[in-house]
Design an enzyme around this catalytic site. Structure first.
Site, PDB file in Angstrom:
ATOM      1  N   HIS A 128      -1.544 -12.047   0.428  1.00 40.08           N
ATOM      2  CA  HIS A 128      -2.349 -11.049  -0.258  1.00 40.08           C
ATOM      3  C   HIS A 128      -3.137 -11.608  -1.437  1.00 40.08           C
ATOM      4  O   HIS A 128      -4.285 -11.216  -1.673  1.00 40.08           O
ATOM      5  CB  HIS A 128      -1.441  -9.910  -0.740  1.00 40.08           C
ATOM      6  CG  HIS A 128      -2.127  -8.597  -0.853  1.00 40.08           C
ATOM      7  ND1 HIS A 128      -1.477  -7.397  -0.682  1.00 40.08           N
ATOM      8  CD2 HIS A 128      -3.403  -8.257  -1.137  1.00 40.08           C
ATOM      9  CE1 HIS A 128      -2.324  -6.400  -0.854  1.00 40.08           C
ATOM     10  NE2 HIS A 128      -3.502  -6.900  -1.140  1.00 40.08           N
ATOM     11  N   TYR A 183       0.847  -1.183   0.000  1.00 36.36           N
ATOM     12  CA  TYR A 183       0.000   0.000   0.000  1.00 36.36           C
ATOM     13  C   TYR A 183       0.888   1.240   0.000  1.00 36.36           C
ATOM     14  O   TYR A 183       1.200   1.836   1.034  1.00 36.36           O
ATOM     15  CB  TYR A 183      -0.945  -0.002   1.197  1.00 36.36           C
ATOM     16  CG  TYR A 183      -2.031  -1.057   1.113  1.00 36.36           C
ATOM     17  CD1 TYR A 183      -2.231  -1.801  -0.055  1.00 36.36           C
ATOM     18  CD2 TYR A 183      -2.859  -1.316   2.193  1.00 36.36           C
ATOM     19  CE1 TYR A 183      -3.211  -2.762  -0.130  1.00 36.36           C
ATOM     20  CE2 TYR A 183      -3.853  -2.278   2.120  1.00 36.36           C
ATOM     21  CZ  TYR A 183      -4.017  -3.002   0.951  1.00 36.36           C
ATOM     22  OH  TYR A 183      -5.002  -3.954   0.887  1.00 36.36           O
ATOM     23  N   SER A 231     -13.289  -3.432  -0.051  1.00 35.99           N
ATOM     24  CA  SER A 231     -14.130  -2.612  -0.922  1.00 35.99           C
ATOM     25  C   SER A 231     -15.604  -2.895  -0.631  1.00 35.99           C
ATOM     26  O   SER A 231     -16.384  -3.194  -1.538  1.00 35.99           O
ATOM     27  CB  SER A 231     -13.808  -2.878  -2.397  1.00 35.99           C
ATOM     28  OG  SER A 231     -14.297  -1.860  -3.229  1.00 35.99           O
ATOM     29  N   PRO A 232     -16.015  -2.810   0.650  1.00 36.66           N
ATOM     30  CA  PRO A 232     -17.365  -3.248   1.034  1.00 36.66           C
ATOM     31  C   PRO A 232     -18.482  -2.295   0.643  1.00 36.66           C
ATOM     32  O   PRO A 232     -19.648  -2.625   0.848  1.00 36.66           O
ATOM     33  CB  PRO A 232     -17.259  -3.354   2.559  1.00 36.66           C
ATOM     34  CG  PRO A 232     -16.272  -2.291   2.927  1.00 36.66           C
ATOM     35  CD  PRO A 232     -15.246  -2.324   1.813  1.00 36.66           C
ATOM     36  N   LEU A 233     -18.142  -1.136   0.092  1.00 40.98           N
ATOM     37  CA  LEU A 233     -19.163  -0.154  -0.249  1.00 40.98           C
ATOM     38  C   LEU A 233     -19.425  -0.084  -1.749  1.00 40.98           C
ATOM     39  O   LEU A 233     -20.002   0.893  -2.235  1.00 40.98           O
ATOM     40  CB  LEU A 233     -18.763   1.223   0.293  1.00 40.98           C
ATOM     41  CG  LEU A 233     -18.640   1.296   1.819  1.00 40.98           C
ATOM     42  CD1 LEU A 233     -18.139   2.666   2.252  1.00 40.98           C
ATOM     43  CD2 LEU A 233     -19.960   0.969   2.494  1.00 40.98           C
ATOM     44  N   GLY A 234     -19.005  -1.107  -2.476  1.00 43.78           N
ATOM     45  CA  GLY A 234     -19.241  -1.141  -3.915  1.00 43.78           C
ATOM     46  C   GLY A 234     -20.725  -0.998  -4.239  1.00 43.78           C
ATOM     47  O   GLY A 234     -21.574  -1.644  -3.638  1.00 43.78           O
TER      48      GLY A 234
END
Length: 327
Positions: free
Chosen positions: A129, A53, A209-212
């Protein structure tokens, strides 16, 4: 904040995916640290990071160093409460692309680098990863087994995996495997089988990315435009909260194994996400949320509880194609 369990650790039900603080479009270091402190102050005790990152090629571990700086300024009690989950096995050459390297020798070196940057004797949760198609999966996971045995890491996790890879990792790591991290959101429910398998095996499931479908992430293509209005938006208006809060509350309602890790660049965003831990949706609301984005998952399956079979004797599910995501 409501609590969830990752291995033997209790954490806040909402974590923080810290990647946006270090990649393209990142805030300045002072603002990034302010966001990390806001997360901890809001009860967030899972900070998810990775050695990859970063933005430029010469700043490997940028995000890990940020987290170490933030924790160094906290009390001993705060530091003890925070679970830092980092990852190894990916790289960023500096041109915007991502690489994969699952060789055991690379993972051992990557872990040593993360230990130095985080300033710890052992990493709370070290995650592989992404599977490397050039390296047998069992060899990559075997490196995590070595790190566990050496006391370099306290627990292991895997990311971007299919069901067969989860079962293989469980065979190799035993109770040392505590989590699965895959992409999962209102708009992308394709990892539902992995979520249910993780639940069945007693593993935490960390949606990245849980708010896609509700908010843009740093991984989205700008050409995709603004997310469409959905049932999540309608319930948010009725409740007087953000659609993001509704999305995270929906994820929490799917399973006690779920610990979402939404990203944030600003304190206001991280506080809004943390508030989702206190939002409980009723049955009618959940039924309406399980239906949108048809074709990505059977609404009946989303409402179904955990596998009824004994986790001690798992069956071998069919193995879907490995995720081709870029994270």
């Amino acid at each position: 904040m409501r609590q969830r369990t990752i291995g033997e650790r209790s954490t806040g039900a909402i974590g923080l995916g810290a990647m946006p603080l270090s990649v393209e479009g990142r805030p300045d270091p002072g603002a990034a640290l302010t966001t990390l402190h806001a997360a901890i102050d809001a009860g967030v005790t899972l900070l998810d990071t990775a050695d990859s990152y970063h933005w430029h090629v010469d700043e490997i571990g940028h995000n890990e160093r940020l987290i170490a700086r933030a924790l160094a300024a906290r009390s001993a009690a705060d530091r003890a409460a925070v679970l830092v989950a980092t990852k190894g096995g990916r790289g960023r050459p500096g041109d915007g692309s991502w690489t994969v390297d699952g060789r055991p020798e690379h993972l051992r070196r990557a872990c040593e680098g993360s230990l130095r940057r985080l300033g710890v004797a052992a990493i709370d949760l070290y995650q592989l990863h992404k599977p490397d198609p050039r390296v047998p999966w069992a060899e990559s996971v075997g490196a995590l087994r070595e790190l566990l045995d050496a006391g370099k890491i306290r627990a292991a996790g895997i990311s971007n995996v299919d069901e067969r890879e989860i079962l293989t990792a469980r065979e190799i790591l035993g109770p040392g495997l505590v989590s699965v991290q895959n992409r999962f959101s209102p708009a992308d429910r394709t990892s539902l089988p992995q979520l249910r398998l993780a639940e069945r095996l007693g593993l935490a499931f960390l949606p990245w990315s849980p708010l896609g479908g509700l908010a843009r992430s740093v991984l989205d293509d700008p050409a995709d435009g603004v997310p469409a209005r959905t049932a999540f938006h309608r319930i948010a208006e009725a409740r007087g909260v953000s659609p993001q809060q509704v999305g995270l509350a929906w994820l929490l309602a799917l399973s006690p194994a779920v610990v979402p890790i939404p990203g944030a660049r600003r304190p206001a965003s991280v506080r809004d996400s943390a508030a989702a831990a206190g939002l409980v949706l009723d049955a009618a609301e959940l039924a309406s949320l399980n239906g949108p984005f048809t074709g990505l998952a059977d609404p009946a399956d989303l409402a179904r509880p955990a596998y009824p079979t004994d986790p001690a004797s798992p069956t071998d599910p069919a193995s879907p194609a490995a995720s081709a995501n870029s994270r």
